[in-house]
Design an enzyme around this catalytic site. Structure first.
Site, PDB file in Angstrom:
ATOM      1  N   ARG A  15      39.190  31.881  28.033  1.00 25.63           N
ATOM      2  CA  ARG A  15      39.096  31.002  29.198  1.00 25.63           C
ATOM      3  C   ARG A  15      38.040  29.935  28.962  1.00 25.63           C
ATOM      4  O   ARG A  15      36.982  30.208  28.392  1.00 25.63           O
ATOM      5  CB  ARG A  15      38.681  31.774  30.455  1.00 25.63           C
ATOM      6  N   SER A 104      44.580  31.640  35.485  1.00 24.40           N
ATOM      7  CA  SER A 104      44.541  32.755  36.438  1.00 24.40           C
ATOM      8  C   SER A 104      44.094  32.266  37.820  1.00 24.40           C
ATOM      9  O   SER A 104      44.703  31.378  38.391  1.00 24.40           O
ATOM     10  CB  SER A 104      43.630  33.865  35.900  1.00 24.40           C
ATOM     11  N   HIS A 105      43.007  32.838  38.345  1.00 26.85           N
ATOM     12  CA  HIS A 105      42.522  32.480  39.675  1.00 26.85           C
ATOM     13  C   HIS A 105      41.315  31.552  39.588  1.00 26.85           C
ATOM     14  O   HIS A 105      40.637  31.329  40.599  1.00 26.85           O
ATOM     15  CB  HIS A 105      42.135  33.754  40.437  1.00 26.85           C
ATOM     16  N   LYS A 114      46.322  34.485  28.028  1.00 25.82           N
ATOM     17  CA  LYS A 114      46.436  35.936  28.085  1.00 25.82           C
ATOM     18  C   LYS A 114      47.467  36.350  27.040  1.00 25.82           C
ATOM     19  O   LYS A 114      48.506  35.696  26.897  1.00 25.82           O
ATOM     20  CB  LYS A 114      46.859  36.401  29.478  1.00 25.82           C
ATOM     21  N   ASP A 239      47.743  35.342  43.346  1.00 25.51           N
ATOM     22  CA  ASP A 239      46.779  34.429  42.747  1.00 25.51           C
ATOM     23  C   ASP A 239      47.518  33.364  41.946  1.00 25.51           C
ATOM     24  O   ASP A 239      48.748  33.266  42.003  1.00 25.51           O
ATOM     25  CB  ASP A 239      45.760  35.195  41.899  1.00 25.51           C
ATOM     26  N   ASP A 241      48.376  32.903  38.892  1.00 26.09           N
ATOM     27  CA  ASP A 241      49.391  33.228  37.888  1.00 26.09           C
ATOM     28  C   ASP A 241      50.191  34.469  38.239  1.00 26.09           C
ATOM     29  O   ASP A 241      50.906  35.010  37.396  1.00 26.09           O
ATOM     30  CB  ASP A 241      48.769  33.338  36.493  1.00 26.09           C
ATOM     31  N   ASP A 243      49.541  37.676  38.987  1.00 25.21           N
ATOM     32  CA  ASP A 243      49.292  39.065  38.597  1.00 25.21           C
ATOM     33  C   ASP A 243      48.297  39.767  39.519  1.00 25.21           C
ATOM     34  O   ASP A 243      47.954  40.931  39.290  1.00 25.21           O
ATOM     35  CB  ASP A 243      48.854  39.172  37.129  1.00 25.21           C
ATOM     36  N   ARG A 244      47.847  39.082  40.572  1.00 25.70           N
ATOM     37  CA  ARG A 244      46.981  39.710  41.579  1.00 25.70           C
ATOM     38  C   ARG A 244      47.667  39.653  42.940  1.00 25.70           C
ATOM     39  O   ARG A 244      48.219  38.621  43.321  1.00 25.70           O
ATOM     40  CB  ARG A 244      45.634  38.988  41.680  1.00 25.70           C
ATOM     41  N   HIS A 326      45.031  43.632  40.788  1.00 29.77           N
ATOM     42  CA  HIS A 326      45.974  43.967  39.728  1.00 29.77           C
ATOM     43  C   HIS A 326      46.570  45.340  40.023  1.00 29.77           C
ATOM     44  O   HIS A 326      45.837  46.302  40.264  1.00 29.77           O
ATOM     45  CB  HIS A 326      45.275  44.004  38.367  1.00 29.77           C
TER      46      HIS A 326
END
Length: 466
Positions: A15, A104-105, A114, A239, A241, A243-244, A326
């Protein structure tokens, strides 16, 4: 040779800030080094590649694919979508590896990568080796290939397979937060029974309506208002992407990750009596106690999606989750974190409850707890601070779990201090049966970090205490 900015190669992923610590040249080097590692697994490696909706993602994806090709790999481009769709593509297409370009977030000017290799999380030492390959220029040379592959229909069919028919029709409001799951959310709800509405579905990397992080209560206010306006049974948030998972009930109350995991665990344990159910060290003791009461085996794990997926595979666990949202289903699914799939499973459980989700929420124990409390600490000091606190606690004979940092049991409650894996902060949390006990635990955390030379002045305010 290529040297990355030292801040971007993190424990679980890569990141950085685009234009400052992360560039297209980095993406190209990541592709080339990853393909080199994949060639050790497969003489003709293939890599599923996806990207999220950030403004910088298409250019980073193109550079990444160029790097993969330059090292002789076949890049299978699955396009714009949530990270779980790229995970799915890896399993569905049986590629050697996968890479998702995603921030991501994180804020809009951040981005990252990832990865998975041979069906396993790519993290820790794998990422260190990737950096070393690039720094040494020790990557493979070759002429790879590129092709586009639309897996969205197959992915939606897999999501749809998570819904168990029966129960009452639900009214649901969905908020992808202008993130990468927006288009697929609209396609998904067309396949589900009940009444559904989506807000912030348009994919927009500027995130114009709110930041896409459902662990932040401020990001859920728009969803709470929409649920109230429509009289919905619940609201679902993702979120950036996908995944949350974030969840609110029909009364606008937030269900945190350890709370809705309890509801999901009940169904899984009916199918797998006595199975291990994993949750990270930040989860409420209520979750672990209730899983045991249902006949399951509660397991506390270190925080981090890659660590949890690895531990799930080791134990053969059908379900795991962490406070960050997650959720990992190996029961009837692939074992990776997929907020869309978890949402579908949750809806099928809620539809079969004797009452509403809000009614069920009223029945579970809800001790008082703090949100995540963040204490600024230089990266190079984090481990030493936690070690110092741990040594004092053990010398004093405290009951301490060392799974991830220190989790200290006190009368009817507990507190946690651990080093963040992604930021220059320590993360603390506390849980207690009443406000006075909670305040005492937060004061104990403050005293411990103060003895390590850190400033805990803002802890009580961040914990919502006077």
């Amino acid at each position: 040779m290529h040297v990355f900015h030292p801040s971007i190669l993190r424990r679980y992923d890569i990141r950085g800030i685009v234009g400052e610590t992360l560039s297209e040249a980095d993406a190209r080097a990541i592709g080339r080094a990853f393909a080199t590692q994949a060639a050790a697994v497969d003489a003709s490696p293939s890599v599923a590649v996806g990207f999220d909706g950030r403004l910088s993602s298409p250019a980073l994806e193109a550079a990444l694919v160029e790097g993969l090709s330059d090292a002789g790999a076949s890049a299978v481009r699955v396009g714009l979508g949530p990270t779980p769709m790229a995970y799915f593509a890896h399993a569905h297409l049986k590629t050697t590896g996968m890479i998702q370009v995603t921030g991501s977030h994180n804020p809009p000017d951040h981005n990252g990568f990832k990865m998975m290799l041979a069906g396993k999380p790519f993290f820790g030492g794998d990422i260190e080796r990737l950096g070393a390959i690039a720094a040494d220029g020790a990557w493979a040379d070759g002429q790879g290939s590129r092709r586009d592959e639309d897996v969205s229909d197959a992915y939606l069919a897999a999501l749809d397979g998570g819904f168990t028919p029966g129960g009452r029709p639900l009214s649901v409001v969905w908020d992808p937060g202008n993130g990468a799951a927006g288009v697929l959310t609209e396609r998904l709800i067309a396949r589900l029974p009940g009444r559904h509405a989506v807000i912030n579905a348009a994919i927009d990397g500027r995130f114009p309506n709110h930041h896409p992080d459902p662990t932040d209560p401020a990001t859920l206010r728009q969803l709470q208002a929409a649920v109230a306006e429509q009289g919905a049974d619940l609201g679902i948030a993702f979120d950036g992407d996908g995944d949350r998972l974030g969840v609110i009930d029909g009364r606008g109350r937030i269900l945190w990750g350890d709370q809705y995991l309890l509801l999901l665990a009940r169904e899984v344990l009916e199918a797998h009596p006595g199975a291990p159910i994993l949750a990270d060290v930040k989860a409420s003791q209520t979750l672990f106690d209730e899983i045991a009461a249902m006949g399951g085996k509660p397991v506390i794990t270190a925080t981090g999606h890659s660590l949890i997926k690895t531990r799930m595979a080791e134990l053969g666990a059908p379900l795991a989750g962490e406070m960050s949202g997650h959720v990992f289903f190996a029961d009837r699914y692939y074992g990776f974190d997929d907020a869309l799939y978890a949402a579908v499973r949750l809806l099928s459980v809620v539809a079969r409850l004797p009452g509403t989700l809000a009614d069920w929420f009223d029945t579970i124990p809800r001790p008082l707890n703090t949100p995540e409390l963040r204490i600024d600490c230089p990266d190079e000091k984090k481990a030493a601070v936690v070690d110092g606190v741990r040594a004092r606690l053990k010398a004093a004979g405290a009951e301490v779990s060392e799974v991830d940092g220190v989790r200290v049991s006190r009368d009817g409650g507990w507190w946690l201090l651990r080093a963040s894996n992604t930021q220059a902060v320590l993360v603390a949390r506390a849980e207690a049966p009443d406000q006075a006990a909670l305040g005492a635990l937060v004061d104990e955390i403050a005293a411990q970090v103060s003895r390590e030379g850190l400033d805990p002045a803002a802890l009580r305010a961040a914990a919502g205490l006077s």
